[in-house]
Scaffold this active site. Structure first.
Site, mmCIF file in Angstrom:
data_model
loop_
_atom_site.group_PDB
_atom_site.id
_atom_site.type_symbol
_atom_site.label_atom_id
_atom_site.label_comp_id
_atom_site.label_asym_id
_atom_site.label_seq_id
_atom_site.Cartn_x
_atom_site.Cartn_y
_atom_site.Cartn_z
ATOM 1 N N HIS A 114 13.836 27.283 20.749
ATOM 2 C CA HIS A 114 12.634 28.123 20.660
ATOM 3 C C HIS A 114 12.878 29.322 19.738
ATOM 4 O O HIS A 114 12.060 29.624 18.858
ATOM 5 C CB HIS A 114 12.235 28.604 22.063
ATOM 6 C CG HIS A 114 11.106 29.591 22.083
ATOM 7 N ND1 HIS A 114 9.794 29.223 22.306
ATOM 8 C CD2 HIS A 114 11.090 30.944 21.903
ATOM 9 C CE1 HIS A 114 9.023 30.302 22.258
ATOM 10 N NE2 HIS A 114 9.782 31.373 22.014
ATOM 11 N N GLU A 115 14.007 29.991 19.926
ATOM 12 C CA GLU A 115 14.293 31.180 19.107
ATOM 13 C C GLU A 115 14.473 30.800 17.639
ATOM 14 O O GLU A 115 14.059 31.534 16.740
ATOM 15 C CB GLU A 115 15.508 31.939 19.648
ATOM 16 C CG GLU A 115 15.370 32.452 21.097
ATOM 17 C CD GLU A 115 14.085 33.232 21.369
ATOM 18 O OE1 GLU A 115 13.543 33.866 20.446
ATOM 19 O OE2 GLU A 115 13.618 33.185 22.531
ATOM 20 N N ASP A 124 4.880 32.639 18.869
ATOM 21 C CA ASP A 124 4.737 32.129 20.233
ATOM 22 C C ASP A 124 3.361 31.515 20.403
ATOM 23 O O ASP A 124 2.393 31.936 19.775
ATOM 24 C CB ASP A 124 4.908 33.275 21.240
ATOM 25 C CG ASP A 124 6.362 33.658 21.430
ATOM 26 O OD1 ASP A 124 7.193 32.739 21.625
ATOM 27 O OD2 ASP A 124 6.669 34.863 21.386
HETATM 28 ZN ZN LIG Z 1 9.208 33.297 21.595
#
Ligand SMILES: [Zn+2]
Length: 176
Positions: A114-115, A124
């Site tokens: 995700h990062e 996001d």
């Molecule tokens: Zn995030």
């Protein structure tokens, strides 16, 4: 005689990587350092491998020891976070592998993946389902999916598609 042989060998060794890079000139390569990633080195490597298997226009590789890296991965006690890219070669990005979410039970490979999604330019998408990588923690602690969905993959593909490595001819002296 010996000096001549070793000079030739050095030239060959020096030119081989350049020739290899030319073949894949359209692929953007960015580097990362896990020197400060602490206990998350393996999770970070898995997250990076997932991205490398998911897209073709950008590759993320670990910088050699002592080499400058475009992305620094840092373990700390906060919530996981990252700077938004797309990070370019010679650019600067940071991933913080925050222990707070890991201690809460969130999947560490999904966190790393995700990062790195942020590093590659994805914002996001919260709240969202587990099938979305960028839904992050909103998908809940039970979500262990570390893979970007097709929308996320194609967004990264487009972000890196328009950027080409400088031509090998830049800086070359053209006579005549
Ligand atoms: Zn995030």
């Amino acid at each position: 005689m010996l000096a001549t042989v070793s000079t030739t060998a050095a030239l060959v060794a020096g030119t081989a990587p350049q020739a290899a890079a030319d073949v894949h000139a359209a692929v953007v390569t960015i580097t990362y350092s896990d020197a400060q990633a602490g206990e998350f080195v393996n999770a970070v490597a898995q997250g990076v491998a997932i991205w490398n298997a998911s897209v073709t226009n950008v590759r993320i590789v670990k910088a050699a020891a002592g080499q400058r890296a475009d992305v620094q991965v840092i373990a700390d006690n906060g919530w996981p976070r990252a700077t938004l890219g797309p990070v370019r070669p010679g650019g600067r990005g940071t991933v913080w592998m925050g222990r707070e979410a890991v201690n809460d039970g969130y999947n560490v490979v999904r966190i790393a993946s995700h990062e790195f999604g942020h590093i590659l330019g994805l914002p996001d998408r919260k709240p969202g389902p587990c099938s979305s990588l960028m839904s992050g923690s909103s998908a809940g602690v039970s979500c262990t999916n570390p893979n970007p969905n097709s929308t996320e993959r194609s967004r990264v593909q487009s972000l890196y598609a328009g950027w080409l490595a400088p031509s090998a001819d830049v800086g070359k002296v053209l006579v005549g």
